[in-house]
Structures are given as C-alpha cells and as structure tokens.
Design a protein around this motif. Structure first.
Motif, short mmCIF file in Angstrom:
data_model
loop_
_atom_site.label_atom_id
_atom_site.label_comp_id
_atom_site.label_asym_id
_atom_site.label_seq_id
_atom_site.Cartn_x
_atom_site.Cartn_y
_atom_site.Cartn_z
N MET A 1 -18.32 36.48 54.95
CA MET A 1 -17.61 37.32 55.89
C MET A 1 -17.16 36.46 57.07
N TYR A 2 -16.01 36.79 57.60
CA TYR A 2 -15.44 36.05 58.73
C TYR A 2 -15.71 36.77 60.05
N LEU A 3 -15.66 36.00 61.15
CA LEU A 3 -15.95 36.55 62.47
C LEU A 3 -15.00 37.70 62.80
N PHE A 4 -13.73 37.57 62.48
CA PHE A 4 -12.79 38.64 62.83
C PHE A 4 -13.12 39.93 62.07
N GLN A 5 -13.69 39.81 60.90
CA GLN A 5 -14.10 41.00 60.15
C GLN A 5 -15.33 41.64 60.80
N GLU A 6 -16.26 40.81 61.25
CA GLU A 6 -17.45 41.34 61.92
C GLU A 6 -17.08 42.10 63.19
N PHE A 7 -16.09 41.58 63.92
CA PHE A 7 -15.64 42.23 65.15
C PHE A 7 -14.61 43.31 64.87
N GLN A 8 -14.27 43.54 63.62
CA GLN A 8 -13.31 44.56 63.19
C GLN A 8 -11.95 44.36 63.86
N GLY B 1 -9.20 36.20 72.77
CA GLY B 1 -10.22 35.17 72.94
C GLY B 1 -11.12 34.98 71.74
N LEU B 2 -10.75 35.50 70.59
CA LEU B 2 -11.59 35.38 69.40
C LEU B 2 -11.84 33.91 69.04
N GLU B 3 -10.81 33.08 69.14
CA GLU B 3 -10.98 31.66 68.81
C GLU B 3 -11.98 30.99 69.75
N GLY B 4 -11.92 31.35 71.02
CA GLY B 4 -12.86 30.79 71.99
C GLY B 4 -14.29 31.23 71.72
N ARG B 5 -14.46 32.47 71.30
CA ARG B 5 -15.80 32.96 70.97
C ARG B 5 -16.36 32.23 69.77
N LEU C 1 -19.79 29.97 69.67
CA LEU C 1 -20.88 30.19 68.73
C LEU C 1 -21.18 28.93 67.91
N GLN C 2 -20.12 28.21 67.52
CA GLN C 2 -20.32 26.97 66.77
C GLN C 2 -21.02 25.92 67.63
N ARG C 3 -20.62 25.82 68.88
CA ARG C 3 -21.24 24.86 69.80
C ARG C 3 -22.71 25.23 70.06
N LEU C 4 -22.97 26.51 70.21
CA LEU C 4 -24.35 26.96 70.40
C LEU C 4 -25.21 26.57 69.20
N GLY C 5 -24.68 26.75 68.00
CA GLY C 5 -25.41 26.37 66.80
C GLY C 5 -25.75 24.89 66.77
N LYS C 6 -24.81 24.05 67.19
CA LYS C 6 -25.05 22.61 67.23
C LYS C 6 -26.13 22.25 68.25
N VAL C 7 -26.09 22.91 69.41
CA VAL C 7 -27.10 22.65 70.44
C VAL C 7 -28.48 23.06 69.94
N LEU C 8 -28.56 24.21 69.27
CA LEU C 8 -29.84 24.68 68.75
C LEU C 8 -30.42 23.68 67.76
N GLU C 9 -29.58 23.15 66.88
CA GLU C 9 -30.05 22.18 65.89
C GLU C 9 -30.43 20.86 66.52
N LYS C 10 -29.74 20.47 67.56
CA LYS C 10 -29.93 19.16 68.19
C LYS C 10 -31.23 19.08 69.01
N HIS C 11 -31.74 20.23 69.46
CA HIS C 11 -32.91 20.24 70.35
C HIS C 11 -34.00 21.18 69.83
#
Length: 70
Positions: free
Chosen positions: A1-8, A17-21, A25-35
């Motif tokens: 499923m894609y983000l735009f589908q989740e947000f309907q 601002g969907l692209e920015g969101r 989220l992708q950046r947050l995922g990288k930070v979580l994995e890195k630390h």
C-alpha cells in the motif's frame, strides 16, 4: 500500500505536502535505524528515546541532539 492510499488522497481529496511528509517519514526511519541505543533494536519507536532519557536520567541539549537528527 502507498502513503497516498493510506491518507485517502485523490483528486477530490487532495493533501498538500504529501511528498514532504513521505520524506520526513523516510528520514525518521533512517534515524531510528542509525541510533539503536536511543530507539531500540527489536521495536524501533521514536518514543523509545523518551524512555531512554527517563531511565538513565540524561539531559540532552539541542547541540547533543542535532547530530542524531542530521
């Protein structure tokens, strides 16, 4: 499923601002994995950092947090 589908998101229900969101989220995922010491290893969650700070009675300054976020 894609983000735009989740947000309907569609032509009748746009989301500015969907692209920015998505990038955030992708950046947050990288930070979580890195630390993993802050965010855990088995269940990566941003709130694990709060648990870490409270458990260890640590006070982090903005200067200390900045390397974690960039």
């Amino acid at each position: 499923m894609y983000l735009f589908q989740e947000f309907q998101v569609n032509a009748e229900n746009p989301l500015v601002g969907l692209e920015g969101r998505l990038k955030l989220l992708q950046r947050l995922g990288k930070v979580l994995e890195k630390h993993p010491s802050f965010f855990g290893t088995d269940n990566l969650r941003p709130e694990n950092m709060a648990d870490y700070i409270l458990c260890c009675k640590i006070i982090l300054t903005t200067k200390q947090l900045k390397p974690l976020l960039y």
